[in-house]
Design a protein around this motif. Structure first.
Motif, PDB file in Angstrom:
ATOM      1  N   ARG A   1      82.127 -68.659 112.945  1.00 24.05           N
ATOM      2  CA  ARG A   1      81.562 -67.321 113.019  1.00 24.05           C
ATOM      3  C   ARG A   1      81.841 -66.614 111.689  1.00 24.05           C
TER       4      ARG A   1
ATOM      5  N   ASP B   1      83.142 -64.036 110.385  1.00 21.68           N
ATOM      6  CA  ASP B   1      84.390 -63.411 109.974  1.00 21.68           C
ATOM      7  C   ASP B   1      85.534 -64.400 109.823  1.00 21.68           C
TER       8      ASP B   1
ATOM      9  N   SER C   1      75.457 -70.142 110.959  1.00 20.96           N
ATOM     10  CA  SER C   1      75.997 -69.257 111.990  1.00 20.96           C
ATOM     11  C   SER C   1      75.015 -69.188 113.148  1.00 20.96           C
TER      12      SER C   1
ATOM     13  N   GLN D   1      74.754 -63.984 108.795  1.00 18.76           N
ATOM     14  CA  GLN D   1      76.047 -63.598 108.232  1.00 18.76           C
ATOM     15  C   GLN D   1      76.335 -62.110 108.377  1.00 18.76           C
ATOM     16  N   ASP D   2      75.330 -61.320 108.682  1.00 16.05           N
ATOM     17  CA  ASP D   2      75.531 -59.894 108.920  1.00 16.05           C
ATOM     18  C   ASP D   2      74.494 -59.427 109.928  1.00 16.05           C
TER      19      ASP D   2
ATOM     20  N   ALA E   1      76.003 -60.467 114.318  1.00 15.73           N
ATOM     21  CA  ALA E   1      76.642 -61.452 113.440  1.00 15.73           C
ATOM     22  C   ALA E   1      77.892 -62.084 114.047  1.00 15.73           C
ATOM     23  N   ARG E   2      78.665 -61.315 114.789  1.00 11.32           N
ATOM     24  CA  ARG E   2      79.930 -61.842 115.313  1.00 11.32           C
ATOM     25  C   ARG E   2      79.809 -62.409 116.727  1.00 11.32           C
ATOM     26  N   ARG E   3      78.618 -62.435 117.256  1.00  8.32           N
ATOM     27  CA  ARG E   3      78.441 -63.026 118.579  1.00  8.32           C
ATOM     28  C   ARG E   3      78.587 -64.545 118.505  1.00  8.32           C
TER      29      ARG E   3
END
Length: 396
Positions: free
Chosen positions: A99, A101, A126, A130-131, A135-137
């Motif tokens: 992911r 981060d 990803s 990346q954003d 993005a963080r899912r």
């Protein structure tokens, strides 16, 4: 495993930080064509090694992780990151599918590694980019098949969304990533500089919608499930013969005329229901029923031979075992024979790309955890006392 001349990517060293499917798919393209791939894995102990060993002997792992070396390395430790940085100095490519981060938390992001090796090509896959808001899912193939529209156009009309039978988002993201890496390596030959290339499962899924995506973007049409029928080319679909199903695709008016002749139905050419592709689209069910009635009078082999002889595209509907038993598939040699030290004689899915100069093959079966630790670290200049210290601290 057959020996061959040095393959075209043999001059490149790749650091593989990937897991699951999309990343390993990208790395496999480089490994099969000769790149030296060092797969970085977490150190294992006796309890987990048995479990991992079982997984590693399964079909999927063997197929994805061939032609690699394994280095166990704890990237959460300072000593592990130090070894990683020494590897990066000698590397051409780093590939990761964390992911977005995670690589920053581990200190192995592009900016950090670029400072060590400006020629480095850094590649990321990803779930969603990346954003951006997602993005963080966590992203997995089936989730993205749903979000990217694939499930809405797959399956029989009215059946509700259906997952495709293969990991289309994962596999396509891996292939797009491999293309991006090769583009960056070609650019480096001209500029001397590396770069960061990245893709995502969501972008790859949308890209391979291709004609269905273009129908929406260009014409404002929202594609729906068409089942075994082609959404725009009629007749195309699954038909029944006297001894089993077959597929048939008839693109364009010339092919339609050939089909009418081959099926001895010249009246269809002047039938207002079937004269043009638009007419056939509006009367698809009636036309399919008429074609089925004819094809059911003879076995599949008869129709495939007759229609192919008329220049029409058709074929059997095979199970996977039948597909690999097909004489053309055998001729193409896409099932690569491998002698595995524990599994014996097996076959893996080969490369679908042919080259007049090179013949890729399985040079090494999927490695066990840390199988190449000593070889790789000795190549970095570490002596036995340093290796022993890394082992005692569970860095490797």
């Amino acid at each position: 495993m057959a020996a061959s001349a040095p393959l075209p990517l043999a001059r490149f060293r790749v650091i593989d930080l990937t897991r699951v499917r999309a990343g390993p798919t990208a790395v496999r393209q480089l490994a099969d064509w000769g790149a030296e791939v060092i797969k970085i894995e977490e150190p294992v102990n006796a309890a987990t090694e048995t479990e991992m060993g079982g997984v590693r002997l399964g079909p999927d792992y063997q197929n994805l992780q061939r032609n690699k070396k394994s280095l166990t390395l704890n990237l959460k430790s300072e000593a592990g990151r130090t070894v990683m940085h020494r590897l990066v100095r000698q590397a051409d490519v780093v590939i990761e599918n964390y992911r977005p981060d995670v690589k920053h938390r581990l200190g192995i992001d592009y900016d950090t590694l670029k400072a060590i090796n400006p020629r480095l090509v850094y590649a990321s896959i990803s779930g969603f980019g990346q954003d951006g808001p997602y993005a963080r899912r966590p992203g997995y193939d089936q989730i993205v098949q749903g979000m990217g529209g694939m499930m809405s156009v797959t399956g029989l009309p009215g059946s509700g969304p259906v997952r495709a039978g293969i990991a289309v988002a994962d596999t396509s993201a891996g292939l797009y990533c491999a293309i991006g890496i090769l583009i960056a390596l070609l650019d480096r030959e001209a500029t001397g500089q590396g770069q960061w290339v990245h893709t995502s499962l969501l972008e790859a899924q949308l890209a391979i919608l291709d004609l269905q995506a273009a129908r929406w973007l260009v014409a404002g049409e929202v594609p729906v499930q068409a089942g075994n029928d082609h959404p725009t080319i009629i007749p195309t679909g699954l038909f029944t013969t006297a001894n089993g199903p077959m597929t048939l695709q008839v693109p364009g008016q010339l092919m339609w005329e050939r089909l009418c002749k081959a099926l001895e139905r010249p009246q269809w050419l002047t039938d207002p229901r079937y004269r043009t592709n638009r007419d056939r689209s509006q009367n698809r069910a009636a036309l399919n029923a008429e074609i089925n009635a004819i094809l059911q009078t003879e076995p599949r082999e008869y129709w495939i031979e007759k229609l192919n002889a008329a220049g029409l595209a058709c074929g059997a509907v095979n199970t996977v075992d039948q597909a690999f038993a097909d004489p053309q598939v055998r001729h193409l040699g896409i099932a690569w024979p491998v002698r595995h030290p524990q599994l014996g004689d097996i076959q893996l899915v080969g490369q679908p790309i042919h080259s007049s100069r090179y013949s890729p093959c399985v040079r090494n079966v999927a490695p066990m955890p840390g199988e190449h630790n000593d070889e790789i670290l000795a190549g970095l200049g570490l002596d036995e006392s340093e290796l022993q210290q890394l082992r005692s601290e569970h860095v490797i």
